[in-house]
Design a protein around this motif. Structure first.
Motif, PDB file in Angstrom:
ATOM      1  N   ARG A 129      39.072  40.434  37.933  1.00  0.00           N
ATOM      2  CA  ARG A 129      38.756  39.633  38.698  1.00  0.00           C
ATOM      3  C   ARG A 129      39.435  38.552  38.291  1.00  0.00           C
ATOM      4  N   GLY A 131      37.704  35.267  39.860  1.00  0.00           N
ATOM      5  CA  GLY A 131      36.204  34.501  40.225  1.00  0.00           C
ATOM      6  C   GLY A 131      35.895  34.719  41.175  1.00  0.00           C
ATOM      7  N   GLU A 132      34.721  34.207  41.832  1.00  0.00           N
ATOM      8  CA  GLU A 132      33.454  34.584  42.935  1.00  0.00           C
ATOM      9  C   GLU A 132      34.385  33.074  44.041  1.00  0.00           C
ATOM     10  N   GLY A 136      29.509  34.445  46.552  1.00  0.00           N
ATOM     11  CA  GLY A 136      29.186  35.670  45.532  1.00  0.00           C
ATOM     12  C   GLY A 136      29.804  36.462  44.525  1.00  0.00           C
ATOM     13  N   ARG A 137      30.691  36.307  45.911  1.00  0.00           N
ATOM     14  CA  ARG A 137      31.865  38.546  46.773  1.00  0.00           C
ATOM     15  C   ARG A 137      32.892  38.019  44.779  1.00  0.00           C
ATOM     16  N   PRO A 138      33.435  38.881  44.758  1.00  0.00           N
ATOM     17  CA  PRO A 138      33.810  38.591  43.326  1.00  0.00           C
ATOM     18  C   PRO A 138      35.306  38.562  44.192  1.00  0.00           C
ATOM     19  N   SER A 175      43.219  36.570  34.271  1.00  0.00           N
ATOM     20  CA  SER A 175      42.593  37.896  34.755  1.00  0.00           C
ATOM     21  C   SER A 175      43.111  39.064  33.803  1.00  0.00           C
TER      22      SER A 175
END
Length: 232
Positions: A129, A131-132, A136-138, A175
């Motif tokens: 991951r 971030g976004e 709002g989805r990763p 990440s």
């Protein structure tokens, strides 16, 4: 009339994305003349397509929409390869074949398979991951390959042929360091690229999570087995 071996070839290429004749010969332990005869037949039957994009480089075989449907892989979609991505696709296939032989009993997943598995499960399988996204989805970073050990642990494998921007590379390494569903990350990289990855690893203090191996040395893949076996 297609054989079981034909089904295996089309299914493997469809899941991976692309492979050349040498990859097929190595992966399926086939002689040169027999492999070329089967590949030619599969192209004629519309189950594979051969793409030759670079001068004096062997063509890559891709599964067609019919070939994917034949193997129940229609959701993957027909793989698209550009001249710029040709060498990368070739190196990913080389790594996939070598890892298949170096790690018997382990499952080798392509980026395409990772995407489908994560969609079906609703959870991360081998992606990190970043971030976004605005909605709002990763924002995810998927590796080129993932290795799933018989015990269930997952290893990410990156095939890195070009140097990414330092900030981008550091963000990816950071990440990976946070991705606790991944037991380790291995970068197979050319020398100049390896140095850039090593700088990003040092900057993010992720040496315990990420290992850089030379892409041009076959024994580097054996090192993955040795390192993972020592952690088992």
């Amino acid at each position: 009339m297609q054989t079981e071996k034909d089904a295996g070839i089309v299914g493997w290429i469809g899941r991976l994305g692309a492979a050349d004749a040498e990859h097929v010969m190595d992966r399926f332990a086939m002689g040169r003349s027999w492999a070329y005869a089967r590949l030619s037949r599969l192209v004629k039957d519309g189950l594979l397509e051969q793409r030759t994009l670079l001068y004096r480089r062997p063509g890559l075989y891709l599964a067609t929409a019919d070939g994917l449907r034949w193997q129940g892989l229609g959701r993957l979609g027909v793989y698209r390869v550009s001249p710029g991505g040709f060498q990368h696709a070739q190196e990913v296939a080389t790594a996939a074949v070598a890892l298949h032989h170096a790690l018997p009993g382990w499952e080798v997943l392509s980026e395409r398979e990772i995407r489908i598995q994560e969609s079906d499960r609703g959870e991360l399988v081998a992606s990190a991951r970043l971030g976004e996204l605005p909605g709002g989805r990763p924002a995810l970073h998927r590796p080129d390959l993932a290795l799933v050990a018989p015990g269930g642990s997952t290893v990410a494998v990156e095939v890195e042929l070009s140097v990414k921007a330092p900030r981008r590379l550091a963000a990816i390494c950071r990440s990976w360091a946070r991705a606790r569903h991944i037991s380790a990350v291995y970068y197979l990289a050319a020398p100049a690229v390896a140095r850039a990855v090593e700088r990003a690893i040092a900057e993010t203090r992720s040496e315990d999570r990420i290992v850089v191996l030379p892409i041009d040395q076959p024994e580097a893949l054996d090192a993955i087995y040795e390192l993972e076996a020592s952690h088992a």
